[in-house]
Design a protein around this motif. Structure first.
Motif, PDB file in Angstrom:
ATOM      1  N   ALA A  61       0.861  -1.182   0.000  1.00 12.91           N
ATOM      2  CA  ALA A  61       0.000   0.000   0.000  1.00 12.91           C
ATOM      3  C   ALA A  61       0.895   1.229   0.000  1.00 12.91           C
ATOM      4  CB  ALA A  61      -0.911   0.006   1.225  1.00 12.91           C
ATOM      5  N   TYR A  62       0.542   2.203  -0.789  1.00 10.58           N
ATOM      6  CA  TYR A  62       1.343   3.417  -0.909  1.00 10.58           C
ATOM      7  C   TYR A  62       0.741   4.523  -0.057  1.00 10.58           C
ATOM      8  CZ  TYR A  62       3.731   1.018  -4.642  1.00 10.58           C
ATOM      9  OH  TYR A  62       4.475   0.096  -5.336  1.00 10.58           O
ATOM     10  N   LEU A  63       1.593   5.157   0.744  1.00  9.18           N
ATOM     11  CA  LEU A  63       1.119   6.226   1.606  1.00  9.18           C
ATOM     12  C   LEU A  63       0.672   7.420   0.776  1.00  9.18           C
ATOM     13  CD1 LEU A  63       2.458   4.460   3.781  1.00  9.18           C
ATOM     14  CD2 LEU A  63       3.248   6.557   4.865  1.00  9.18           C
ATOM     15  N   PRO A  64      -0.232   8.238   1.337  1.00  5.05           N
ATOM     16  CA  PRO A  64      -0.636   9.457   0.626  1.00  5.05           C
ATOM     17  C   PRO A  64       0.578  10.294   0.287  1.00  5.05           C
ATOM     18  CG  PRO A  64      -1.994   9.117   2.575  1.00  5.05           C
ATOM     19  CD  PRO A  64      -0.885   8.125   2.659  1.00  5.05           C
ATOM     20  N   THR A  65       0.601  10.833  -0.901  1.00  7.61           N
ATOM     21  CA  THR A  65       1.772  11.572  -1.348  1.00  7.61           C
ATOM     22  C   THR A  65       1.860  12.926  -0.673  1.00  7.61           C
ATOM     23  OG1 THR A  65       0.529  12.452  -3.226  1.00  7.61           O
ATOM     24  CG2 THR A  65       1.812  10.449  -3.590  1.00  7.61           C
ATOM     25  N   GLY A  66       3.090  13.366  -0.477  1.00  7.79           N
ATOM     26  CA  GLY A  66       3.348  14.706   0.018  1.00  7.79           C
ATOM     27  C   GLY A  66       3.627  15.629  -1.145  1.00  7.79           C
ATOM     28  N   PRO A  67       4.298  16.763  -0.888  1.00  6.91           N
ATOM     29  CA  PRO A  67       4.617  17.686  -1.968  1.00  6.91           C
ATOM     30  C   PRO A  67       5.501  17.036  -3.029  1.00  6.91           C
ATOM     31  CG  PRO A  67       4.951  18.699   0.186  1.00  6.91           C
ATOM     32  CD  PRO A  67       4.731  17.245   0.434  1.00  6.91           C
ATOM     33  N   TRP A  68       5.282  17.368  -4.275  1.00 10.60           N
ATOM     34  CA  TRP A  68       6.086  16.860  -5.379  1.00 10.60           C
ATOM     35  C   TRP A  68       7.558  17.205  -5.135  1.00 10.60           C
ATOM     36  CZ3 TRP A  68       9.434  18.872  -8.971  1.00 10.60           C
ATOM     37  CH2 TRP A  68       9.710  18.070 -10.084  1.00 10.60           C
ATOM     38  N   PRO A  69       8.538  16.332  -5.482  1.00 12.69           N
ATOM     39  CA  PRO A  69       8.398  15.078  -6.241  1.00 12.69           C
ATOM     40  C   PRO A  69       8.452  13.820  -5.388  1.00 12.69           C
ATOM     41  CG  PRO A  69      10.661  15.779  -6.334  1.00 12.69           C
ATOM     42  CD  PRO A  69       9.943  16.788  -5.460  1.00 12.69           C
ATOM     43  N   ASN A  70       8.329  13.924  -4.074  1.00  9.59           N
ATOM     44  CA  ASN A  70       8.270  12.745  -3.210  1.00  9.59           C
ATOM     45  C   ASN A  70       9.529  11.884  -3.320  1.00  9.59           C
ATOM     46  OD1 ASN A  70       5.401  13.058  -2.246  1.00  9.59           O
ATOM     47  ND2 ASN A  70       5.015  12.870  -4.432  1.00  9.59           N
ATOM     48  N   GLN A  71      10.670  12.486  -3.097  1.00  8.19           N
ATOM     49  CA  GLN A  71      11.944  11.768  -3.147  1.00  8.19           C
ATOM     50  C   GLN A  71      12.350  11.383  -1.723  1.00  8.19           C
ATOM     51  OE1 GLN A  71      14.063  14.953  -5.330  1.00  8.19           O
ATOM     52  NE2 GLN A  71      14.517  13.391  -6.863  1.00  8.19           N
ATOM     53  N   TYR A  72      11.883  10.215  -1.267  1.00  8.64           N
ATOM     54  CA  TYR A  72      12.119   9.809   0.113  1.00  8.64           C
ATOM     55  C   TYR A  72      13.392   8.973   0.194  1.00  8.64           C
ATOM     56  CZ  TYR A  72       7.359  11.454   0.748  1.00  8.64           C
ATOM     57  OH  TYR A  72       6.232  12.223   0.775  1.00  8.64           O
ATOM     58  N   PHE A  73      14.500   9.630   0.494  1.00 11.83           N
ATOM     59  CA  PHE A  73      15.778   8.944   0.600  1.00 11.83           C
ATOM     60  C   PHE A  73      15.967   8.322   1.984  1.00 11.83           C
ATOM     61  CE2 PHE A  73      18.294  11.308  -2.943  1.00 11.83           C
ATOM     62  CZ  PHE A  73      17.327  10.935  -3.860  1.00 11.83           C
ATOM     63  N   GLY A  74      15.120   8.681   2.939  1.00 12.47           N
ATOM     64  CA  GLY A  74      15.203   8.111   4.283  1.00 12.47           C
ATOM     65  C   GLY A  74      13.844   8.125   4.940  1.00 12.47           C
ATOM     66  N   CYS A  75      13.640   7.217   5.912  1.00 12.28           N
ATOM     67  CA  CYS A  75      12.413   7.192   6.691  1.00 12.28           C
ATOM     68  C   CYS A  75      12.674   6.449   7.986  1.00 12.28           C
ATOM     69  CB  CYS A  75      11.254   6.552   5.914  1.00 12.28           C
ATOM     70  SG  CYS A  75      11.546   4.846   5.393  1.00 12.28           S
ATOM     71  N   ASP A  76      11.811   6.654   8.969  1.00  9.49           N
ATOM     72  CA  ASP A  76      11.899   5.920  10.222  1.00  9.49           C
ATOM     73  C   ASP A  76      10.500   5.757  10.795  1.00  9.49           C
ATOM     74  OD1 ASP A  76      13.110   4.442  12.171  1.00  9.49           O
ATOM     75  OD2 ASP A  76      14.435   6.024  12.881  1.00  9.49           O
ATOM     76  N   VAL A  77      10.398   4.851  11.765  1.00  9.43           N
ATOM     77  CA  VAL A  77       9.115   4.473  12.343  1.00  9.43           C
ATOM     78  C   VAL A  77       9.165   4.694  13.849  1.00  9.43           C
ATOM     79  CG1 VAL A  77       7.459   2.603  12.649  1.00  9.43           C
ATOM     80  CG2 VAL A  77       8.787   2.737  10.545  1.00  9.43           C
ATOM     81  N   GLY A  78       8.091   5.211  14.425  1.00 13.43           N
ATOM     82  CA  GLY A  78       7.995   5.397  15.873  1.00 13.43           C
ATOM     83  C   GLY A  78       6.698   6.097  16.223  1.00 13.43           C
ATOM     84  N   ASP A  79       6.420   6.179  17.518  1.00 14.10           N
ATOM     85  CA  ASP A  79       5.232   6.898  17.975  1.00 14.10           C
ATOM     86  C   ASP A  79       5.631   8.349  18.219  1.00 14.10           C
ATOM     87  OD1 ASP A  79       2.914   7.836  19.052  1.00 14.10           O
ATOM     88  OD2 ASP A  79       3.022   6.653  20.899  1.00 14.10           O
ATOM     89  N   PHE A  80       5.488   9.161  17.202  1.00 16.18           N
ATOM     90  CA  PHE A  80       5.932  10.551  17.270  1.00 16.18           C
ATOM     91  C   PHE A  80       4.915  11.492  17.903  1.00 16.18           C
ATOM     92  CE2 PHE A  80       8.355   8.665  13.756  1.00 16.18           C
ATOM     93  CZ  PHE A  80       9.646   9.015  14.113  1.00 16.18           C
ATOM     94  N   ASN A  81       3.654  11.070  17.983  1.00 18.35           N
ATOM     95  CA  ASN A  81       2.634  11.959  18.548  1.00 18.35           C
ATOM     96  C   ASN A  81       2.042  11.434  19.852  1.00 18.35           C
ATOM     97  OD1 ASN A  81       1.136   9.869  17.525  1.00 18.35           O
ATOM     98  ND2 ASN A  81      -0.188  11.128  16.225  1.00 18.35           N
ATOM     99  N   GLY A  82       2.601  10.363  20.404  1.00 13.32           N
ATOM    100  CA  GLY A  82       2.223   9.908  21.725  1.00 13.32           C
ATOM    101  C   GLY A  82       0.871   9.254  21.853  1.00 13.32           C
TER     102      GLY A  82
END
Length: 349
Positions: free
Chosen positions: A156-177
């Motif tokens: 499943a593809y996440l909703p896109t952000g601002p063009w051109p969506n070049q995601y060279f890095g990402c991480d996972v965590g509970d950022f909003n508690g």
């Protein structure tokens, strides 16, 4: 904190680009896997004890084009580490490699609807006790929910952000508690993008924090001990900075971790190197071959932090951490895509 003189060994292939550390043969010692992008091989170095390694086991991946990044996890829940590997063409997919338990892998089917990735993360996104996969790439961030048997539901593809969506890095965590895992993406062209998780493996539309252009990598941890995740950011210019988390998925620029004049990529990693429960910052500089450690003062990173610098050969592409010599402290492995080597830093008490 101290390290023995670093040891560099051949990656047994060309363009050593991605690392994974796990006990691949079940002997209780952590081993090293390195993805050799241009030779389509994954070399596994089995730990012989005290951080010395046997000659590599070469896994040739049967793909029509190039190999990419790897991510490790026990996806079929048999107690043996598996890998997901990205391919870079013909077609680009997320390929599942099931571990045999001796440093070799059985090449399984690609994850349906997958696209390949530049950086992969593994986590249980929907709370079903099965590992899921998160891939960020030049064009999208995507997720694949694991079935627990080594197979995955279609990407499943996440909703896109601002063009051109070049995601060279990402991480996972509970950022909003809210006790649900979120995803933070580093858009190369502009911004940190926060995707709030719904707890079922789906995510909301992104919100943005301006972090400048040329974002290359991110690594999240609570550096200042306030219970809110912060994020290290590496930039294409060869610099790195710390952004303090506000606890709602937004971040404030707080400290310049590493700076050099000119560059072509900095990769960052947050890890507790001293065993004091406080994450430290690791930065590798691709262009200059500089490896930097910035220790946590106990209250975060600041100008008072102790900094250690190691001058290696240019071409540093990836970094991984694990206790390789059994002394209870993490050791460090760095992959060099130009010298076709991995460099091992063993901790010393």
């Amino acid at each position: 904190m101290s390290y023995a003189a670093p040891v560099s060994i051949s990656s047994a292939g060309t363009h050593a680009g991605s690392l994974a550390i796990a006990d691949f043969n079940g002997d209780g010692k952590l081993d090293i896997a390195v993805s050799n992008f241009s030779s389509n091989t994954i070399a596994v170095f089995l730990n012989q004890g005290s951080g010395t390694f046997a000659a590599p086991i070469i896994n040739s991946i049967q793909i029509p084009d190039g190999l990419g990044a790897i991510a490790v996890g026990d996806f079929n829940e048999d107690g043996k580490p598996d890998l997901i590997a990205s391919t870079t063409g013909g077609p680009q997919v997320d390929l599942v490699l099931l571990g045999v338990g001796d440093g070799t892998f059985i090449q399984s089917a690609a994850i349906p609807n997958s696209f390949g990735f530049l950086k992969g993360r593994v986590a249980d996104l929907n709370g079903d006790k099965h590992l899921d996969f998160i891939g960020c790439s030049n064009g999208n961030i995507h997720t694949a929910l694991g079935n627990g048997d080594g197979t995955f539901q279609p990407v499943a593809y996440l909703p896109t952000g601002p063009w051109p969506n070049q995601y060279f890095g990402c991480d996972v965590g509970d950022f909003n508690g809210d006790k649900k895992l979120d995803i933070l993406g580093a858009d190369f062209s502009d911004d940190l993008l926060f995707f709030a998780g719904n707890g079922d493996g789906t995510f909301q539309l992104p919100t943005t924090t301006g972090a400048g252009v040329g974002l290359d990598s991110v690594s999240a941890a609570d550096f200042d001990g306030d219970g809110k995740l912060d994020v290290l950011v590496g930039y294409d210019a060869g610099t790195a900075g710390l952004f303090s988390g506000n606890g709602d998925g937004t971040f404030l620029d707080s400290f310049n971790v590493y700076f050099t004049s000119g560059g072509n990529g900095a990769t960052v990693l947050a890890s507790d190197l001293t065993g004091n429960g406080k994450p430290d910052a690791l930065v590798i500089d691709y262009t200059h071959g500089i490896f930097t450690i910035v220790l946590n003062t106990g209250a975060g990173l600041s100008s008072q932090s102790k900094t250690y610098t190691f001058n290696l050969a240019p071409g540093l592409e990836d970094i991984a951490v694990g206790d390789l010599n059994g002394d209870g402290l993490p050791d460090i492995v760095i992959a060099n895509g130009q010298t076709n080597q991995i460099t091992i830093f063993l901790s010393q008490k």
